[in-house]
Design a protein around this motif. Sequence first.
Motif, PDB file in Angstrom:
ATOM      1  N   LEU A   1      22.730  11.887   8.307  1.00  0.00           N
ATOM      2  CA  LEU A   1      23.116  10.471   8.321  1.00  0.00           C
ATOM      3  C   LEU A   1      23.812  10.161   7.007  1.00  0.00           C
ATOM      4  O   LEU A   1      23.284  10.489   5.935  1.00  0.00           O
ATOM      5  N   THR A   2      24.998   9.579   7.076  1.00  0.00           N
ATOM      6  CA  THR A   2      25.761   9.280   5.876  1.00  0.00           C
ATOM      7  C   THR A   2      26.158   7.804   5.843  1.00  0.00           C
ATOM      8  O   THR A   2      26.897   7.344   6.714  1.00  0.00           O
TER       9      THR A   2
ATOM     10  N   VAL B   1      24.761   4.944   6.593  1.00  0.00           N
ATOM     11  CA  VAL B   1      24.613   4.223   7.857  1.00  0.00           C
ATOM     12  C   VAL B   1      24.165   2.779   7.601  1.00  0.00           C
ATOM     13  O   VAL B   1      23.170   2.539   6.906  1.00  0.00           O
ATOM     14  N   HIS B   2      24.932   1.858   8.163  1.00  0.00           N
ATOM     15  CA  HIS B   2      24.616   0.426   8.059  1.00  0.00           C
ATOM     16  C   HIS B   2      24.368  -0.135   9.442  1.00  0.00           C
ATOM     17  O   HIS B   2      25.059   0.215  10.396  1.00  0.00           O
ATOM     18  N   LYS B   3      23.404  -1.040   9.560  1.00  0.00           N
ATOM     19  CA  LYS B   3      23.200  -1.751  10.818  1.00  0.00           C
ATOM     20  C   LYS B   3      22.593  -3.121  10.529  1.00  0.00           C
ATOM     21  O   LYS B   3      21.595  -3.236   9.816  1.00  0.00           O
ATOM     22  N   ALA B   4      23.233  -4.134  11.099  1.00  0.00           N
ATOM     23  CA  ALA B   4      22.706  -5.503  10.955  1.00  0.00           C
ATOM     24  C   ALA B   4      22.525  -6.112  12.334  1.00  0.00           C
ATOM     25  O   ALA B   4      23.282  -5.822  13.261  1.00  0.00           O
ATOM     26  N   PHE B   5      21.482  -6.910  12.486  1.00  0.00           N
ATOM     27  CA  PHE B   5      21.296  -7.710  13.699  1.00  0.00           C
ATOM     28  C   PHE B   5      21.446  -9.162  13.274  1.00  0.00           C
ATOM     29  O   PHE B   5      20.525  -9.733  12.687  1.00  0.00           O
ATOM     30  N   GLY B   6      22.625  -9.719  13.513  1.00  0.00           N
ATOM     31  CA  GLY B   6      22.894 -11.068  13.012  1.00  0.00           C
ATOM     32  C   GLY B   6      22.810 -11.060  11.493  1.00  0.00           C
ATOM     33  O   GLY B   6      23.378 -10.178  10.839  1.00  0.00           O
TER      34      GLY B   6
ATOM     35  N   LEU C   1      16.076   5.869  14.139  1.00  0.00           N
ATOM     36  CA  LEU C   1      15.985   6.890  15.194  1.00  0.00           C
ATOM     37  C   LEU C   1      16.898   6.523  16.366  1.00  0.00           C
ATOM     38  O   LEU C   1      17.561   7.392  16.941  1.00  0.00           O
ATOM     39  N   LYS C   2      16.919   5.230  16.716  1.00  0.00           N
ATOM     40  CA  LYS C   2      17.751   4.802  17.853  1.00  0.00           C
ATOM     41  C   LYS C   2      19.242   4.965  17.545  1.00  0.00           C
ATOM     42  O   LYS C   2      20.040   5.188  18.455  1.00  0.00           O
ATOM     43  N   CYS C   3      19.608   4.845  16.277  1.00  0.00           N
ATOM     44  CA  CYS C   3      21.007   5.078  15.895  1.00  0.00           C
ATOM     45  C   CYS C   3      21.379   6.541  16.144  1.00  0.00           C
ATOM     46  O   CYS C   3      22.466   6.845  16.629  1.00  0.00           O
TER      47      CYS C   3
ATOM     48  N   ASP D   1      26.822  -0.137  12.519  1.00  0.00           N
ATOM     49  CA  ASP D   1      28.013  -0.912  12.172  1.00  0.00           C
ATOM     50  C   ASP D   1      29.013  -0.058  11.398  1.00  0.00           C
ATOM     51  O   ASP D   1      30.216  -0.223  11.528  1.00  0.00           O
ATOM     52  N   SER D   2      28.467   0.832  10.569  1.00  0.00           N
ATOM     53  CA  SER D   2      29.347   1.763   9.843  1.00  0.00           C
ATOM     54  C   SER D   2      28.534   2.981   9.434  1.00  0.00           C
ATOM     55  O   SER D   2      27.314   3.007   9.568  1.00  0.00           O
ATOM     56  N   GLY D   3      29.244   3.987   8.932  1.00  0.00           N
ATOM     57  CA  GLY D   3      28.579   5.225   8.555  1.00  0.00           C
ATOM     58  C   GLY D   3      28.718   6.273   9.647  1.00  0.00           C
ATOM     59  O   GLY D   3      29.198   5.980  10.741  1.00  0.00           O
ATOM     60  N   THR D   4      28.305   7.492   9.318  1.00  0.00           N
ATOM     61  CA  THR D   4      28.422   8.569  10.309  1.00  0.00           C
ATOM     62  C   THR D   4      27.070   9.253  10.506  1.00  0.00           C
ATOM     63  O   THR D   4      26.270   9.375   9.570  1.00  0.00           O
ATOM     64  N   ILE D   5      26.856   9.665  11.738  1.00  0.00           N
ATOM     65  CA  ILE D   5      25.646  10.429  12.074  1.00  0.00           C
ATOM     66  C   ILE D   5      26.111  11.672  12.827  1.00  0.00           C
ATOM     67  O   ILE D   5      26.854  11.568  13.811  1.00  0.00           O
ATOM     68  N   THR D   6      25.718  12.826  12.342  1.00  0.00           N
ATOM     69  CA  THR D   6      26.102  14.063  13.022  1.00  0.00           C
ATOM     70  C   THR D   6      24.873  14.888  13.351  1.00  0.00           C
ATOM     71  O   THR D   6      23.854  14.830  12.650  1.00  0.00           O
ATOM     72  N   VAL D   7      24.967  15.615  14.454  1.00  0.00           N
ATOM     73  CA  VAL D   7      23.944  16.603  14.798  1.00  0.00           C
ATOM     74  C   VAL D   7      24.670  17.942  14.888  1.00  0.00           C
ATOM     75  O   VAL D   7      25.609  18.081  15.692  1.00  0.00           O
TER      76      VAL D   7
END
Lengths: 248, 258
Positions: free
Chosen positions: A4-5, A7-12, A44-46, A54-60
Motif C-alpha cells: 500500500l502506497t 493510500v487516502h480515503k475519506a467518507f465525507g 482491508l476493504k481497500c 481516493d488516492s494512492g496505489t495498492i498492489t498485490v
Amino acid sequence: MITLTDVHKAFGPNHVLRGVNLEVPTGTSCVIIGGSGTGKSVLLKCVLGLVTPDSGTITVDDVPVQDGDRDAFLARFGMLFQGGALFDSLPVWQNVAFRLMRGALKRPKAEAREIAIEKLRRVGLSPDVAEKFPAELSGGMQKRVSLARAIAAEPEIIFFDEPTTGLDPIMSGVINDLIREIVTEMGATAMTITHDMTSVRAIADQVAMLHGGKIRWVGPVGQLDESGDAYVDQFIHGRPEGPIETLR
Amino acid sequence: MIGVLARLGAAVLGSLANIGRIAIFAGETVSHLARPPFYTREFLQALVQIGWLSLPVVGLTALFTGGALALQIYAGGARFNAEAVVPSIVAIGMVRELGPVLGGLMVAARVASSIAAEIGTMKVTEQIDALVTLSTNPMKYLTLPRVLAATLAVPVLVAVGDSIGILGGWIVGVTRLDFNSATYLRNTVDFLETWDVASGLVKGAVFGFLVALMGCYHGMQSGRGAQGVGRATKSAVVAASVLILAANYILTELFFSA
C-alpha cells in the motif's frame, strides 16, 4: 507481497486514511492494531476493492488491485468479516462451502459438504452444526463458521477482521493456533485486525499500528514491547493515559 | 430569493441524479441476463416468494374489488337504465385496469418491502461485501433473479386476479343483483377482447419489473442500522407504488389512446 502506497480515503468530512504505507511480504502474518474507528477495516476493504481509495496505489504481487480479472483476483482471497456476515438464508454448511458450489471452484455437492464439515471441525464446531441456520448459532459460533468459510477454498491471502472477538479464551486460543497454522503450513499471507494482545503475539510476524490515518509504527512482533513509541506502548498496555485520546 | 432558487435547483438536480442512478441500475440488471453465470436456484426461490406466496393477497384483493365494482356499476348504470352492462364493464375494468394496478400495488406492498428489507439487512451486516469476496456478483445473485422472477410472476398473478375479480363480480351479480348466471358469464365472455386481457398482462410484467427493481435498488442503497433499512423499505414501497401508477397511465395512453 501486498503493498500500500500513500493510500487516502475519506467518507465525507471524515478523512479516515491519510497516506497509509505498508508492505506485507508473501507468506507472512501481519497484524494491524489501532483504536476503534481508525480505519483498520476500511484498509482491508481497500485492498479487496470493496472500498475505492481516493488516492494512492495498492498492489498485490506488483499488480494494481483494480487491474485484471476481478474474479481471478478475488479467488485468491478469503475474508473473515467483523460481524461474521453469514448468509441467513443458507444453512451453515452451504455458507462454508459457498465458493465451492459456484464459479471456477465448483465441485459436486457431496464433496463440497464434506470439505465444509472438515473446515467446521478445524474451527472447533461439530458436524451437527452443519445443517443449522446462522440465526440458530451463538455469536461466537457464527464467527467460527465465518472463519471456516474464509479458509474453505484454501486461499493464498486471508484477511481476518477481529477473529477472536466474542470468543472465550480457550476458543480464542484455538483460532489463534489455526491462523498461525494456515500461515506456516499453507504458506498463506494473512492480514489480521485485532485488539486482543494475546492474539497479536500468537498470530503476528509483523505488527503495524494505524493511528491518525497513517501507519504509526511497524515492526516484528518481537520488538513490539520495545517499540519506543508512546502510542504503541499506551495501546498494548491498555493505559487510559497517554497520547491517544480516549474521547473520540 | 436566490436561496429558494438554489434549494429548488438542488432538489431538481438531486432528483435527476436519482433517476440516472436508477436507470443505470436497471440497465446493469438487464445486462446480466446475457452474461453467465445465472443462478437458477435463487431465481426459483424468488419465483415462489414473489409469485406463489403473493397469490392469497392478490386473489382476495381481486375478489372484493370485483364484487364492489359490480355493485357500483349496477348503481351507476341504474341511472341510465343500463344495469345490463355490469358483466362487461366489470370484466373490462378488471382486466384492463384494476387487475394489473391493484395486483401490482399489492405485490409492491408485499414484495418491494421484503426485498428492500432483506437486501438492506444484507448490506448493513456486510453480507453483500461477503458475496463480493466470494467472487459472486451481487447484481447477478440478488438482483437479477428477483427482477426476472417478478417480471414473469406478476402477469400470472394478474391473470389469476382478473379471473378472481370477474368471479367476485359474478357472485355479487348473481346473488345480490339478480343476474342470471349463464347470461352474466356470456356477457362477460362476449364483450372481452384478446387485447383487453393481453394489455393487462403486459402491464403486469412492467409493474413486476418496477416492483422488484425498486426493492433491490433501495435495498442496495440502504443506510446503516435499523433506521437505514427501515428508510430503504419505505422508499422502495413508495417508489414502486408511484412508478406503477405513472407507468399505468403511460401504458394506457400507448395501448388505448385514440
